[in-house]
Design a protein around this motif. Structure first.
Motif, PDB file in Angstrom:
ATOM      1  N   GLY A   2      37.916  50.120  31.032  1.00  0.00           N
ATOM      2  CA  GLY A   2      37.284  50.728  29.834  1.00  0.00           C
ATOM      3  C   GLY A   2      37.707  50.301  28.747  1.00  0.00           C
ATOM      4  N   LEU A   3      38.467  49.230  28.540  1.00  0.00           N
ATOM      5  CA  LEU A   3      38.674  48.583  27.220  1.00  0.00           C
ATOM      6  C   LEU A   3      38.269  47.076  27.188  1.00  0.00           C
ATOM      7  CD1 LEU A   3      42.353  49.551  26.788  1.00  0.00           C
ATOM      8  CD2 LEU A   3      40.377  49.886  25.295  1.00  0.00           C
ATOM      9  N   LEU A   4      38.051  46.419  28.401  1.00  0.00           N
ATOM     10  CA  LEU A   4      37.729  44.949  28.567  1.00  0.00           C
ATOM     11  C   LEU A   4      36.334  44.904  29.287  1.00  0.00           C
ATOM     12  CD1 LEU A   4      41.256  43.891  29.681  1.00  0.00           C
ATOM     13  CD2 LEU A   4      40.212  43.839  27.276  1.00  0.00           C
ATOM     14  N   ARG A   5      35.644  43.708  28.828  1.00  0.00           N
ATOM     15  CA  ARG A   5      34.424  43.215  29.588  1.00  0.00           C
ATOM     16  C   ARG A   5      35.058  42.795  30.846  1.00  0.00           C
ATOM     17  NH1 ARG A   5      31.010  40.590  24.394  1.00  0.00           N
ATOM     18  NH2 ARG A   5      31.107  42.074  23.239  1.00  0.00           N
ATOM     19  N   PRO A   6      33.922  42.465  31.778  1.00  0.00           N
ATOM     20  CA  PRO A   6      34.315  41.859  33.359  1.00  0.00           C
ATOM     21  C   PRO A   6      35.084  40.937  33.446  1.00  0.00           C
ATOM     22  CG  PRO A   6      31.900  42.853  33.266  1.00  0.00           C
ATOM     23  CD  PRO A   6      32.227  42.974  31.739  1.00  0.00           C
ATOM     24  N   ALA A   7      34.709  39.722  32.721  1.00  0.00           N
ATOM     25  CA  ALA A   7      35.540  38.467  32.896  1.00  0.00           C
ATOM     26  C   ALA A   7      36.897  38.713  32.319  1.00  0.00           C
ATOM     27  CB  ALA A   7      34.929  37.189  31.939  1.00  0.00           C
ATOM     28  N   GLU A   8      37.040  39.479  31.468  1.00  0.00           N
ATOM     29  CA  GLU A   8      38.615  39.591  30.696  1.00  0.00           C
ATOM     30  C   GLU A   8      39.281  40.755  31.415  1.00  0.00           C
ATOM     31  OE1 GLU A   8      36.426  37.120  28.545  1.00  0.00           O
ATOM     32  OE2 GLU A   8      35.765  39.543  28.652  1.00  0.00           O
ATOM     33  N   GLN A   9      38.684  41.677  32.154  1.00  0.00           N
ATOM     34  CA  GLN A   9      38.849  42.499  33.272  1.00  0.00           C
ATOM     35  C   GLN A   9      39.765  41.709  34.219  1.00  0.00           C
ATOM     36  OE1 GLN A   9      39.626  45.562  32.200  1.00  0.00           O
ATOM     37  NE2 GLN A   9      40.421  46.249  34.288  1.00  0.00           N
ATOM     38  N   ALA A  10      39.096  40.845  34.906  1.00  0.00           N
ATOM     39  CA  ALA A  10      39.365  39.843  35.849  1.00  0.00           C
ATOM     40  C   ALA A  10      40.858  39.084  35.308  1.00  0.00           C
ATOM     41  CB  ALA A  10      38.741  38.928  36.277  1.00  0.00           C
ATOM     42  N   ALA A  11      41.166  38.675  34.238  1.00  0.00           N
ATOM     43  CA  ALA A  11      41.921  37.925  33.547  1.00  0.00           C
ATOM     44  C   ALA A  11      43.190  38.884  33.472  1.00  0.00           C
ATOM     45  CB  ALA A  11      41.524  37.123  32.427  1.00  0.00           C
ATOM     46  N   LEU A  12      43.044  40.117  33.338  1.00  0.00           N
ATOM     47  CA  LEU A  12      43.865  41.157  33.154  1.00  0.00           C
ATOM     48  C   LEU A  12      45.009  41.095  34.335  1.00  0.00           C
ATOM     49  CD1 LEU A  12      45.142  43.685  31.539  1.00  0.00           C
ATOM     50  CD2 LEU A  12      43.827  44.853  32.812  1.00  0.00           C
ATOM     51  N   PHE A  13      44.295  40.754  35.567  1.00  0.00           N
ATOM     52  CA  PHE A  13      44.956  40.801  36.862  1.00  0.00           C
ATOM     53  C   PHE A  13      45.131  39.649  37.420  1.00  0.00           C
ATOM     54  CE2 PHE A  13      42.861  44.904  36.752  1.00  0.00           C
ATOM     55  CZ  PHE A  13      43.809  45.876  36.979  1.00  0.00           C
ATOM     56  N   ARG A  14      45.179  38.302  36.645  1.00  0.00           N
ATOM     57  CA  ARG A  14      45.139  36.942  36.883  1.00  0.00           C
ATOM     58  C   ARG A  14      46.379  36.364  36.452  1.00  0.00           C
ATOM     59  NH1 ARG A  14      40.751  35.033  35.331  1.00  0.00           N
ATOM     60  NH2 ARG A  14      41.558  33.677  33.752  1.00  0.00           N
ATOM     61  N   THR A  15      47.287  35.783  37.204  1.00  0.00           N
ATOM     62  CA  THR A  15      48.507  35.266  36.901  1.00  0.00           C
ATOM     63  C   THR A  15      48.211  33.657  36.974  1.00  0.00           C
ATOM     64  OG1 THR A  15      49.406  35.161  38.949  1.00  0.00           O
ATOM     65  CG2 THR A  15      50.007  36.881  37.673  1.00  0.00           C
ATOM     66  N   PRO A  16      49.057  32.797  35.972  1.00  0.00           N
ATOM     67  CA  PRO A  16      49.179  31.383  36.073  1.00  0.00           C
ATOM     68  C   PRO A  16      49.377  30.725  37.336  1.00  0.00           C
ATOM     69  CG  PRO A  16      50.279  32.143  34.207  1.00  0.00           C
ATOM     70  CD  PRO A  16      50.102  33.329  35.209  1.00  0.00           C
ATOM     71  N   SER A  17      48.665  29.795  37.715  1.00  0.00           N
ATOM     72  CA  SER A  17      49.100  28.990  39.073  1.00  0.00           C
ATOM     73  C   SER A  17      50.657  28.063  38.962  1.00  0.00           C
ATOM     74  CB  SER A  17      48.110  28.009  39.442  1.00  0.00           C
ATOM     75  OG  SER A  17      46.745  28.920  39.424  1.00  0.00           O
ATOM     76  N   ILE A  18      51.582  28.816  38.881  1.00  0.00           N
ATOM     77  CA  ILE A  18      52.924  28.356  38.582  1.00  0.00           C
ATOM     78  C   ILE A  18      53.850  29.182  39.416  1.00  0.00           C
ATOM     79  CG2 ILE A  18      52.538  27.195  36.556  1.00  0.00           C
ATOM     80  CD1 ILE A  18      53.794  29.337  34.880  1.00  0.00           C
ATOM     81  N   PRO A  19      54.979  28.563  40.042  1.00  0.00           N
ATOM     82  CA  PRO A  19      55.895  29.412  40.674  1.00  0.00           C
ATOM     83  C   PRO A  19      56.514  30.741  39.903  1.00  0.00           C
ATOM     84  CG  PRO A  19      56.520  27.188  40.744  1.00  0.00           C
ATOM     85  CD  PRO A  19      55.528  27.294  39.765  1.00  0.00           C
TER      86      PRO A  19
END
Length: 361
Positions: free
Chosen positions: A266-283
């Motif tokens: 409800g606050l973000l566009r689809p691409a940013e909504q995906a980023a909301l649940f994406r974490t960096p590729s580091i340990p």
């Protein structure tokens, strides 16, 4: 290590990660005076409590109400003066209070849960093309960080992978003064190589938001989040220098509404909504590009997303299953006598909130 010990270790880290920066400066630096709306439950945190033990609750549905009542039973005690928990989901809702916490929707300081609001603002600007997760702090705020620092991206700020040193020298003041003092001692590590929770990241993120929009952070928060969602009982006190990192005061129902809107899109566009649940590729990258923390719920419950927070005498948080089948908002009033005992109470409350979810999904 057993699963229960792993879960406890992760939640110990989660609670520590929730402390707003005002809790890091040391006993010699007093926090700002609490607003009247949150002063009463906080005053005399270590003093004897005359409030009788009780659990006031109401709810319906298939949520495990017995487990929640048990989790609040016996308060106040020597370690926690009072507590509140609100559970909502597809299978019902339940709200309960105990001890010194006598109103289920009383305002309280949400501490570092504030970071989710700041992350949402940053991601909104990304969606509008006014900011990028790959933009650097040095591009937007030249001179804020020492010239010797490697470029730090907005995404690294939000995911706590910036490499900024722990704020052992931080002093209260304006956001710029807080950041300047925090980087005045110690040595940063290489950005993007490790996760190190650090409230300074969100002071810098707040400053980036102000630079990009040309407006105060509090104004952006009001116009982009609070008013659109109808969060009438949420505000950023002017006297709390934790600011974009941990300064918001809210209520359980407002925090619930915010979390539902954030995770539902409800606050973000689809691409940013995906980023909301994406974490960096580091340990050990447990924080997303929106500041959400991913962790198993206590007691073998489901994997949930959320944030803990501590400020002005309150310790709480908000966590939800990815599909919002269950949202748990809680806060406690610890006495500060025994951190392990306080953690035990939090684990019982949050675990009870998610109890039975996996069996029915």
């Amino acid at each position: 290590m057993t699963n229960s010990r792993i879960s406890r270790a992760r939640w110990t880290a989660a609670i520590a990660a929730g402390a707003a920066l005002v809790g890091v400066v040391g006993a010699g630096v007093p926090a700002a005076a609490a607003p009247a709306a949150v002063r009463a439950p906080v005053a005399g945190a270590g003093a004897p409590v005359s409030v009788p033990a009780h659990v006031a609750a109401h709810g319906h549905g298939r949520i495990d109400q017995g487990a929640l009542r048990d989790a609040l039973a016996g308060l106040p005690d020597d370690h926690v003066r009072g507590a509140m928990v609100r559970v909502v989901g597809r299978d019902g809702r339940w709200t309960g209070t105990a001890g010194a916490w006598t109103s289920a929707d009383a305002p309280y300081a949400i501490g570092s849960v504030t970071k989710l609001y700041t992350g949402a603002l940053a991601l909104q600007l990304v969606g509008e093309g006014r900011l990028s997760l790959d933009d650097t702090v040095q591009e937007h705020l030249p001179g804020l960080l020492p010239a010797s620092y490697a470029p730090i991206t907005v995404g690294q700020l939000l995911s706590h992978s910036s490499g900024l040193q722990k704020p052992t020298c931080v002093r209260p003041g304006t956001p710029v003064e807080v950041v300047t003092s925090a980087v005045s001692c110690g040595t940063p590590t290489a950005p993007g190589t490790a996760v190190q929770y650090n409230g300074i990241n969100y002071f810098v993120a707040g400053l980036v938001i102000e630079k990009v929009t040309g407006r105060p952070y509090a104004t952006e928060l009001r116009d982009r989040v609070l008013r659109p969602l109808g969060l009438r009982h949420t505000h950023l006190p002017a006297d709390d220098w934790a600011w974009a990192e941990g300064g918001i005061v809210s209520t359980a129902s407002d925090v619930t509404r915010f979390m539902q809107a954030l995770m539902r899109g409800g606050l973000l566009r689809p691409a940013e909504q995906a980023a909301l649940f994406r974490t960096p590729s580091i340990p050990d990258a447990r924080f997303s590009y929106g500041g959400l923390m991913r962790t198993p719920a206590p007691g073998g419950g489901p994997v949930v997303w959320g944030k803990t927070g501590t400020n002005r005498g309150y310790t709480g948080g908000v966590f939800a299953t990815p599909g919002l089948e269950r949202v748990v908002v809680y806060s406690t009033l610890p006495t500060g006598k025994d951190a392990d005992q306080e953690l035990d109470r939090v684990l019982r409350i949050v675990g009870a909130g998610f109890k039975g979810y996996e069996e029915r999904r």
